[in-house]
Design an enzyme around this catalytic site. Structure first.
Site, PDB file in Angstrom:
ATOM      1  CG  ASP A 158       6.740  40.072  -6.259  1.00 22.08           C
ATOM      2  OD1 ASP A 158       8.096  40.144  -6.639  1.00 22.08           O
ATOM      3  OD2 ASP A 158       6.464  39.632  -5.090  1.00 22.08           O
ATOM      4  CG  ASP A 219      11.544  39.987  -0.144  1.00 24.36           C
ATOM      5  OD1 ASP A 219      11.673  40.446  -1.175  1.00 24.36           O
ATOM      6  OD2 ASP A 219      10.753  38.883  -0.027  1.00 24.36           O
TER       7      ASP A 219
HETATM    8  C1  GLA Z   1       8.277  38.733  -2.785  1.00 26.21           C
HETATM    9  C2  GLA Z   1       8.772  40.035  -2.579  1.00 26.21           C
HETATM   10  C3  GLA Z   1       7.999  40.627  -1.294  1.00 26.21           C
HETATM   11  C4  GLA Z   1       6.597  40.320  -1.231  1.00 26.21           C
HETATM   12  C5  GLA Z   1       6.422  38.746  -1.282  1.00 26.21           C
HETATM   13  C6  GLA Z   1       4.765  38.356  -1.417  1.00 26.21           C
HETATM   14  O1  GLA Z   1       9.166  37.877  -1.898  1.00 26.21           O
HETATM   15  O2  GLA Z   1      10.039  40.659  -2.545  1.00 26.21           O
HETATM   16  O3  GLA Z   1       8.165  41.935  -0.993  1.00 26.21           O
HETATM   17  O4  GLA Z   1       5.727  40.979  -1.937  1.00 26.21           O
HETATM   18  O5  GLA Z   1       6.990  38.341  -2.240  1.00 26.21           O
HETATM   19  O6  GLA Z   1       4.599  37.060  -1.524  1.00 26.21           O
END
Ligand code: GLA
Length: 413
Positions: A158, A219
């Site tokens: 990430d 997300d």
């Molecule tokens: C981000 C990512 C998600 C998840 C969260 C975890 O928002 O895009 O897919 O991994 O972090 O904190």
């Protein structure tokens, strides 16, 4: 002479920098904690659903004995919130010992013994998005080595709490570090999602040489609105995104939420159909211990998986919009195609729609084409390219057809 020298240098650079793990020849399939379990670390009062080894083991058991593994759902991935807030005395990330009492290597062994692969989460930055220790440029090597020593098979990397220049250095650096461990580790990069997902800020050619898959956009949340928003973004930007995808390198519109709370049956079909047309990774985030039979059947639809996993690896696209209807299409190997007609309407009326294969420029087969309805699981019949095909598409639902030349035997199904 100088040019030849430069050429050799560039090839050497490409050799060293490219991700050479041979993984992800078809879109990865599996399961991930985030969308359904988030950062639930409360194992005291919610032991069944907290991020810990019990959750991973119990889902792994289901993946192995519930028919998932055989269909290709093999990656089981722990997302954020697995670690302690502090590195150990040697500077290594360490799992929270209360939630992962056996340690990560033992958990990987458990997962491997069931024919599955373990995924883990890291973040290029000072902290993960959930506030756990991140991986800075200085700790990339040690973190890659730690993951490899645990025999992890996938890393989602990430990008919270780092800037663009750090990302430009860190994502290729992690790719090289994973390579240097000698362990094949599927590498999922969230880099493009932090840079708006589009060229010129995102160089998809380069990305495809260092990552196996990548998040491009926001997300997914547990709602139809969220799924629609992702679909629309991918449709609007398909000129940039489609050429980026191929064997070993996939756009990732995020997790499948079929089996959760936010999507109806029709909407679940729609997410699955569009994800398969997009050659997207099929990574579920749901509870396989209590999933309904209906949701399970959708996620285990063999023809849908066959389409998603097509070896040509060509991402499909939206080819037409007619009022609330959208026609999506993907070219598959051997002149086969997948066609999905999505009804975004919410007026309650199933829409009647007529379309011929010739409308989609599917005209090559002299003997015509066999049609299969993917979700009805039925053989529709043989049609000529100019035959009008009638469809009834439920509101927020989809009709998906698998099209193959009539001369072709369906030996691979
Ligand atoms: C981000 C990512 C998600 C998840 C969260 C975890 O928002 O895009 O897919 O991994 O972090 O904190």
């Amino acid at each position: 002479m100088q040019l030849a020298y430069l050429g050799i240098l560039l090839s050497l650079w490409a050799l060293c920098s490219s991700l050479d793990n041979g993984l992800g020849k078809t879109p990865p399939m599996g399961w991930m904690t985030w969308e359904r379990y988030r950062c639930n670390i409360d194992c005291k009062t919610d032991p069944e659903n907290c991020i810990g080894e019990h959750l991973i083991k119990s889902i792994a058991d289901k993946m192995a004995d519930g028919g998932w593994r055989e269909l290709g759902y093999v990656y089981i991935s722990i997302d954020d919130c697995w670690s302690l807030k502090k590195r150990d005395s040697k500077g290594r990330l360490q799992p929270d010992p209360e939630r992962f009492p056996s340690g990560m290597k033992a958990l990987a062994d458990y997962v491997h013994a069931r024919g599955l692969k373990l995924g883990i989460y890291g973040d290029l930055g000072n902290y993960t998005c959930g506030g756990y220790p991140g991986t800075t440029l200085d700790t990339i090597q040690i973190d890659a080595e730690t993951f490899a020593s645990w025999e992890v098979d996938m890393l989602k990397f990430d990008g919270c709490y780092s800037n663009s220049s750090e990302k430009a250095l860190g994502y290729p650096k992690m790719s090289q570090a994973l390579n240097s461990t000698g362990r094949p580790i599927l590498y999922s990069c969230s880099w493009p999602a932090y840079e708006g997902g589009l060229p010129p800020k995102v160089n998809y050619t380069f990305l495809g040489s260092i990552c196996n898959l990548w998040r491009n956009y926001d997300d997914v949340q547990d709602s139809w609105d969220s799924v629609l928003d992702i679909i629309e973004w991918f449709a609007c930007n398909e000129d940039a995104l489609q050429p980026a995808a191929g064997p070993g390198r996939w756009n990732d519109p995020d997790m499948l939420i079929t089996g959760d709370f936010g999507l109806s049956y029709e909407q679940s079909k729609s997410q699955l159909a569009i994800w398969a047309i997009l050659a997207a990774p099929l990574i579920m985030s749901n509870d396989l211990r209590s999933i309904s039979q209906e949701a399970k059947e959708l996620l285990q639809n063999r023809l849908l998986i066959y389409i998603d996993q097509d070896s040509l690896g060509k991402q499909g696209r939206r080819v037409a919009k007619v009022s609330s209807l959208e026609v999506w299409m993907r070219e598959l190997v051997d002149e086969q195609y997948a066609v999905a007609v999505l009804n975004k309407g919410t007026d309650g009326i199933p829409k009647r729609f007529f379309m011929s294969l010739a409308d989609l420029n599917i005209t090559q087969s002299a003997l015509g084409y066999k049609l299969y309805d993917v979700f009805e699981k039925e053989y529709v019949g043989i049609v000529k390219p100019e035959t009008n095909i009638e469809m009834n598409i439920n509101p927020t639902g989809v009709v998906m057809l698998f099209v193959c030349p009539a001369s072709d035997r369906l030996h691979r199904l």
